[in-house]
Enzyme design. Structure first.
Site, PDB file in Angstrom:
ATOM      1  CG  HIS A 143      -1.897   1.135   1.172  1.00 35.21           C
ATOM      2  ND1 HIS A 143      -3.183   0.992   0.678  1.00 35.21           N
ATOM      3  CD2 HIS A 143      -1.757   2.441   1.500  1.00 35.21           C
ATOM      4  CE1 HIS A 143      -3.789   2.164   0.720  1.00 35.21           C
ATOM      5  NE2 HIS A 143      -2.950   3.057   1.213  1.00 35.21           N
ATOM      6  CB  CYS A 144       2.150   3.309  -2.564  1.00 32.13           C
ATOM      7  SG  CYS A 144       3.213   4.731  -2.819  1.00 32.13           S
ATOM      8  N   PRO A 145       1.352   5.233   0.300  1.00 32.95           N
ATOM      9  CG  PRO A 145       2.651   6.151   2.008  1.00 32.95           C
ATOM     10  CD  PRO A 145       2.435   4.880   1.240  1.00 32.95           C
TER      11      PRO A 145
ATOM     12  CG  ASN B 174      -5.051   7.967  -0.483  1.00 32.40           C
ATOM     13  OD1 ASN B 174      -4.868   7.394   0.587  1.00 32.40           O
ATOM     14  ND2 ASN B 174      -6.220   8.485  -0.821  1.00 32.40           N
ATOM     15  CG  ASN B 175      -5.286   2.790  -4.993  1.00 29.45           C
ATOM     16  OD1 ASN B 175      -5.804   1.910  -4.287  1.00 29.45           O
ATOM     17  ND2 ASN B 175      -5.661   3.021  -6.239  1.00 29.45           N
TER      18      ASN B 175
END
Ligand SMILES: [Zn+2]
Ligand SMILES: [Zn+2]
Length: 274
Positions: free
Chosen positions: A131-133, A136-137
């Protein structure tokens, strides 16, 4: 279209766009307009720099709003009460999909091989990498291509910005006042710092991503030390699974390709007995 309401992700999105807008402002106002207003190179840099910015924003928006490969929930709720006492990661056999399907206790659904549950998205994601901030997904089966494109364009923009900063010091403005030169220097130092930080950051992530694709192992699987999916497939084939079957020159364009999504059309079988 998806949008995850995660405060950390939203702050990262605002920070990303702030950084891109600031870089564009410094390059246009303090490098091109100040040091080369009459040069033949000025229009070339304006067009080329903004084209890279445009592609960066497009690939980023695609990575943010694309469904990363969410596993659909069953129409009827599953009775998982029995499974709560057993190991949910134990593969289910006899379901017509081989023996790698598992049950997610949180989604209360069956999930295909290589799907993992994301605590932030609160759903299971097919071929979830992490999950990559910054987008945001989740980075998963369906948006990894856009995520990689975003990294490539951030890398190009960083190198380009650094080259323009160095160029502005090699041939500085000769008619500018002290005040202007001072301001230009401060903005150029800030841009250089920004480009170095982002450049090193995306190079490291890109390296990990390409390693993961070419070794057919997601970040989640690397942590879990699951090597079962490494089927020794050809590197080109592994890349086409992420970027689609179009010509490699099209791999960096942030748009869907029909063949890219053809393999996602198989609807998972959701109703079978445990
Ligand atoms: Zn789940
Ligand atoms: Zn997620």
């Amino acid at each position: 279209m998806v949008f995850i309401r995660d405060p950390c992700g939203i702050v990262c999105l605002i920070f990303t766009y702030g950084a891109v807008i600031y870089a564009d402002y410094v390059v246009m106002r303090w490098i091109i307009l100040t040091t080369m207003p009459m040069s033949i190179w000025a229009p070339f840099h304006v067009v080329f720099f903004n084209t890279v910015v445009f592609l960066l924003v497009m690939s980023h928006l695609k990575a943010v709003f694309s469904d990363p490969g969410t596993v659909p929930l069953p129409a009827d709720r599953l009775d998982v009460s029995e499974l709560h006492t057993t190991n949910s990661n134990k593969p289910i056999s006899g379901n017509g999909h081989g023996s790698e399907w598992t049950v997610c206790m949180r989604c209360e659904t069956y999930r295909p091989p290589r799907a993992h549950h994301c605590r932030i998205c609160k759903r299971c994601i097919r071929r979830m990498d992490h999950h990559c901030p910054w987008i945001n997904n989740c980075v998963g089966e369906r948006n990894q291509k856009y995520f990689l494109q975003f990294l490539v364009y951030v890398g190009i923009l960083s190198v380009y910005s650094l080259a323009l900063v160095v160029g502005s010091w090699v041939s500085p403005c000769t008619k500018c006042s002290e005040n202007i030169i001072e301001k230009q220097f401060v903005h150029c130092i800030l841009l250089m710092f920004e480009a170095l930080v982002f450049g090193v950051f995306v190079t490291a992530i890109m390296n990990d991503q390409l390693y993961a694709i070419l070794h057919d192992e997601t970040a989640v699987e690397a942590i879990q030390q699951k090597g079962a999916y490494r089927l020794n497939r050809r590197k080109y084939q592994l890349l086409t699974e992420v970027f689609g079957h179009g010509h490699p020159l099209l791999w960096l364009l942030p748009c869907d390709s029909v063949s890219h999504f053809a393999r996602y059309q198989e609807i998972p079988l959701l109703s079978h007995e445990v």
